[in-house]
Structure formats: C-alpha cells, structure tokens
Design a protein around this motif. Sequence first.
Motif, PDB file in Angstrom:
ATOM      1  N   ARG A  90       4.316  14.315  -9.180  1.00 53.80           N
ATOM      2  CA  ARG A  90       5.510  15.165  -9.260  1.00 53.80           C
ATOM      3  C   ARG A  90       6.048  15.216 -10.677  1.00 53.80           C
ATOM      4  O   ARG A  90       6.535  16.264 -11.138  1.00 53.80           O
ATOM      5  CB  ARG A  90       6.581  14.647  -8.310  1.00 53.80           C
ATOM      6  N   GLY A 142       1.094   4.290  -2.852  1.00 51.40           N
ATOM      7  CA  GLY A 142       1.035   5.718  -2.527  1.00 51.40           C
ATOM      8  C   GLY A 142       2.246   6.481  -3.028  1.00 51.40           C
ATOM      9  O   GLY A 142       2.115   7.582  -3.585  1.00 51.40           O
ATOM     10  N   ASN A 143       3.428   5.903  -2.856  1.00 52.94           N
ATOM     11  CA  ASN A 143       4.648   6.556  -3.338  1.00 52.94           C
ATOM     12  C   ASN A 143       4.660   6.656  -4.866  1.00 52.94           C
ATOM     13  O   ASN A 143       5.148   7.639  -5.433  1.00 52.94           O
ATOM     14  CB  ASN A 143       5.874   5.789  -2.865  1.00 52.94           C
ATOM     15  N   LEU A 144       4.137   5.627  -5.540  1.00 53.42           N
ATOM     16  CA  LEU A 144       4.084   5.652  -6.996  1.00 53.42           C
ATOM     17  C   LEU A 144       3.169   6.759  -7.504  1.00 53.42           C
ATOM     18  O   LEU A 144       3.512   7.491  -8.445  1.00 53.42           O
ATOM     19  CB  LEU A 144       3.615   4.282  -7.509  1.00 53.42           C
ATOM     20  N   LEU A 190       2.404   9.468  -5.881  1.00 51.55           N
ATOM     21  CA  LEU A 190       3.052  10.740  -5.556  1.00 51.55           C
ATOM     22  C   LEU A 190       4.138  11.073  -6.576  1.00 51.55           C
ATOM     23  O   LEU A 190       4.248  12.226  -7.036  1.00 51.55           O
ATOM     24  CB  LEU A 190       3.647  10.662  -4.149  1.00 51.55           C
ATOM     25  N   SER A 191       4.921  10.064  -6.953  1.00 54.72           N
ATOM     26  CA  SER A 191       5.961  10.291  -7.961  1.00 54.72           C
ATOM     27  C   SER A 191       5.349  10.647  -9.308  1.00 54.72           C
ATOM     28  O   SER A 191       5.892  11.468 -10.060  1.00 54.72           O
ATOM     29  CB  SER A 191       6.832   9.037  -8.093  1.00 54.72           C
ATOM     30  N   LYS A 192       4.231  10.053  -9.627  1.00 57.93           N
ATOM     31  CA  LYS A 192       3.548  10.349 -10.882  1.00 57.93           C
ATOM     32  C   LYS A 192       3.076  11.804 -10.914  1.00 57.93           C
ATOM     33  O   LYS A 192       3.248  12.518 -11.920  1.00 57.93           O
ATOM     34  CB  LYS A 192       2.361   9.398 -11.048  1.00 57.93           C
ATOM     35  N   GLN A 219       0.826  -1.200   0.000  1.00 60.32           N
ATOM     36  CA  GLN A 219       0.000   0.000   0.000  1.00 60.32           C
ATOM     37  C   GLN A 219       0.866   1.258   0.000  1.00 60.32           C
ATOM     38  O   GLN A 219       0.552   2.247  -0.675  1.00 60.32           O
ATOM     39  CB  GLN A 219      -0.926  -0.006   1.230  1.00 60.32           C
ATOM     40  N   LYS A 220       1.969   1.219   0.742  1.00 56.03           N
ATOM     41  CA  LYS A 220       2.882   2.371   0.747  1.00 56.03           C
ATOM     42  C   LYS A 220       3.514   2.567  -0.621  1.00 56.03           C
ATOM     43  O   LYS A 220       3.698   3.693  -1.069  1.00 56.03           O
ATOM     44  CB  LYS A 220       3.956   2.165   1.809  1.00 56.03           C
ATOM     45  N   ASP A 221       3.859   1.440  -1.295  1.00 58.31           N
ATOM     46  CA  ASP A 221       4.449   1.545  -2.627  1.00 58.31           C
ATOM     47  C   ASP A 221       3.477   2.178  -3.610  1.00 58.31           C
ATOM     48  O   ASP A 221       3.872   2.980  -4.464  1.00 58.31           O
ATOM     49  CB  ASP A 221       4.859   0.149  -3.132  1.00 58.31           C
TER      50      ASP A 221
END
Length: 305
Positions: A54, A46-48, A50-52, A42-44
Amino acid sequence: MKIKEMFSLARVLSILLLGLVYVTYVLVGGVVFWKLEGDLGQKDIGNLLLSKNRLFERYTCLNQEGLEEVAKVVQDASKAGLSLKRNSTSDGFWKFTSSAVFAATVVTTIGYGNMSPSTTTGQIFCVFFALFGIPLNLVVLNRVGKYMLAIERSFSNFLEGKTKRRTCTRFFVHLVSYLSGVLLFFVMPMMVFQLQESWTFSQAIYYCFITLSTIGFGDFVADSNPDKTYPQWYSVLMASWIFFGLAWLALLINHCIDILERLNTHFKQTWGGQKPEGKSADADVNNPDPQLEEEDKIKKPPVTE
C-alpha cells in the motif's frame, strides 16, 4: 558427604525427577507460546507486507531502496529516543533522569535493551560499572529485604503476644504482607503506568512483573516514549519502585523456592525412606516448620555498618 550418600538411589532419583519437571515445564511453556504467538506472528508478517505494498501504491516515487533508507532513519531515531512525528527536537534517551534509570537497570540486571551506550568509552565504563554495581546491588537488596522481613517479624511477635497463637498469627502476617506488596508494587504502579503511558491493564501488570523479576524484555518500557512529556517526579518514582519492588519480589520468590525444596525433600524421604539429615522424628514434631526457626533468628532490623 560420603561417596555412598552422594550416589544413593533416593538422591539420584530426586535430582532426575527435579530435572524432568524442569525440562517438562520449559517445553510446555514453549508449546504454549508457540500456539499463542505463532499464528499471530504469521498474521503480522502478512499485514506488514500488505502495508508495504500500500505504501508503494500511495507513494509511487518510493522504491525498495528508498524504503530501506527511510526504515533505517526511523530505526536510528527509535534507538536514540527521538520522535519523527514533529519537527521539534528533544534530549533523547540520554538525559539525566533516564540515564539514572538506565544505570539502575544495569546494576539490577533488568537490561531492557531499548537504550545502550554506543561510544567505546561508554561501553567500557558500562562493563566496569556493572562489574562492581551488580554485587553492590545484591548486598543492598539483601540488607533491605532482611529489614523488611524484620519489620514483618516484629509485627508478628506483637500479635503473637496478644493472640498466643503462633502459626495462625504468622500465616496472617505473611498473607497481609504479600497482599500489601501486591497493592504497593503492582496495583498502584499499574494505575500510574496506565495514566502516564496509556497502557492497558494487562500491559501494565505484564510490565510490572517483567521488570521486577529482572526478565526485562524491553517490549514495554516506561518513561521512554519520545512523543510524551513526563513529569519530573516520574523517573524518581520509577527508580524507587524498582529498588523496593525487587527486594519484596525477591522475598516472595525465596518463599516459593523454599516450598519447592520442601516438596523435593518430602518426595526424597517418601521414596527413599530417609529421614532429614541430623534430625530425628521427635525433632520434626517439636519444630514442624523450619521456616519459623529461620525467622526466629531475625529479632530486630539490621544495624547499618
């Protein structure tokens, strides 16, 4: 085996118990993986995302359609074993050394999944290559494994003649052979992979076991990073390590299977009040370790036909 013996209470109970242990073991493993990896997944995600976002903020001319096209190019390059970090080209996955290692992963059923034939001719050839290669691999590994066991047995006989203590000597020889195998097929390759692949200790030991047990997830694959230049001997060392490591680990797993079968037989005899088939109590006293009888049959290395 008679019908009455097939459906005896002790036999049915032993099968049910073994099945219950198996299902419980798998379910417990699933729960552990779920707890360990579920939250991280789930964290991955969310980070993906967020990176998208950005990426869209930094490159305003890039939209969702353009991002998908870029992702497809990166995915195709990864499948071909090519790097997009520089303008130079490389041979990709399908150079001779990596192709030979791929052939080894086919016949050993490791199947990392990081590379696979894409042409129709290559896929058909892979089917027939595996059809004959897998049985050949099993025969060869069985012969090599027996040869390794024969060497161990010869060394054990030599020490038995000196010490006159059969059980202790064989236990010591087994222990030394296991520790030597761990050193030769896990510790030393782990150091090589750390040096060549820049992996951590846990990643290297994880890759060693996943490979030699033929699980082959493909999340870590040696000699496959397009951003690295590997020495010529690296692929040869990998192929040799896989071949002899599979034979050694197969012997170790067979010993573990033997222990589980003995436990199953013990529980069946305890609960059902049965004695070993075709054996008396006196025979059990005279031969307390059936594995020693099996090893006694191997007197010398097998002769190549």
